[in-house]
Motif scaffolding. Structure first.
Motif, mmCIF file in Angstrom:
data_model
loop_
_atom_site.group_PDB
_atom_site.id
_atom_site.type_symbol
_atom_site.label_atom_id
_atom_site.label_comp_id
_atom_site.label_asym_id
_atom_site.label_seq_id
_atom_site.Cartn_x
_atom_site.Cartn_y
_atom_site.Cartn_z
ATOM 1 N N ASP A 1 -19.277 -26.490 -69.229
ATOM 2 C CA ASP A 1 -19.945 -25.437 -69.974
ATOM 3 C C ASP A 1 -20.664 -26.064 -71.164
ATOM 4 O O ASP A 1 -20.034 -26.712 -71.999
ATOM 5 N N PRO A 2 -21.977 -25.911 -71.276
ATOM 6 C CA PRO A 2 -22.711 -26.502 -72.394
ATOM 7 C C PRO A 2 -22.224 -26.000 -73.748
ATOM 8 O O PRO A 2 -22.241 -26.736 -74.731
ATOM 9 N N ILE B 1 -21.118 -28.267 -77.052
ATOM 10 C CA ILE B 1 -21.618 -28.079 -78.419
ATOM 11 C C ILE B 1 -20.467 -27.812 -79.371
ATOM 12 O O ILE B 1 -20.429 -28.354 -80.482
ATOM 13 N N ARG B 2 -19.502 -26.991 -78.955
ATOM 14 C CA ARG B 2 -18.346 -26.706 -79.812
ATOM 15 C C ARG B 2 -17.575 -27.982 -80.132
ATOM 16 O O ARG B 2 -17.137 -28.185 -81.264
ATOM 17 N N PHE C 1 -12.047 -21.973 -90.125
ATOM 18 C CA PHE C 1 -12.386 -22.962 -89.106
ATOM 19 C C PHE C 1 -13.344 -22.389 -88.079
ATOM 20 O O PHE C 1 -14.366 -23.004 -87.746
ATOM 21 N N LEU C 2 -13.040 -21.203 -87.557
ATOM 22 C CA LEU C 2 -13.900 -20.587 -86.548
ATOM 23 C C LEU C 2 -15.292 -20.298 -87.104
ATOM 24 O O LEU C 2 -16.296 -20.481 -86.416
ATOM 25 N N HIS C 3 -15.353 -19.854 -88.358
ATOM 26 C CA HIS C 3 -16.648 -19.587 -88.982
ATOM 27 C C HIS C 3 -17.462 -20.870 -89.112
ATOM 28 O O HIS C 3 -18.652 -20.890 -88.791
ATOM 29 N N VAL D 1 -22.429 -24.231 -84.290
ATOM 30 C CA VAL D 1 -22.865 -23.969 -82.913
ATOM 31 C C VAL D 1 -24.151 -23.146 -82.921
ATOM 32 O O VAL D 1 -25.117 -23.471 -82.217
ATOM 33 N N ALA D 2 -24.190 -22.106 -83.724
ATOM 34 C CA ALA D 2 -25.372 -21.259 -83.789
ATOM 35 C C ALA D 2 -26.582 -22.064 -84.248
ATOM 36 O O ALA D 2 -27.678 -21.927 -83.694
#
Length: 96
Positions: free
Chosen positions: A33-34, A38-39, A79-81, A87-88
């Motif tokens: 999964d691309p 990236i993540r 962390f997720l932010h 990523v965005a």
């Protein structure tokens, strides 16, 4: 009763039918999964690494206590932010 007789007469499904899903699973394992790529790159960045360290420290601290009201929600969201912001930025700059 008719169904039971058919099952007894025909027995187990053919081996060919069982191999088909296994082949599909192997194909899925080869696909990457691309977004996951990236993540992973973003998680290695300095800012994400810092927030991940804070999350891991909090998780270790909470896990080492038998009773605590502390949660690592803020650290997880930080962390997720940080990761999703990275990523965005990478993803939307590559989309035309």
């Amino acid at each position: 009763m008719v169904f039971e007789k058919k099952m007894i007469m025909y027995g187990e499904p053919d081996d060919e039918e069982e191999e088909a899903p296994a082949e599909e699973e192997e194909e899925e394992e080869d696909m990457v999964d691309p977004l996951e790529t990236i993540r992973a790159k973003c998680e290695a960045s300095e800012h994400c690494a810092h927030t991940r360290e804070r999350l891991e420290a909090c998780t270790a601290r909470v896990g080492s206590r038998s009773h605590t009201e502390e949660e690592c929600t803020e650290e997880l969201f930080d962390f997720l932010h940080a990761r999703d912001h990275c990523v965005a930025h990478k993803l939307f700059h590559s989309v035309k």
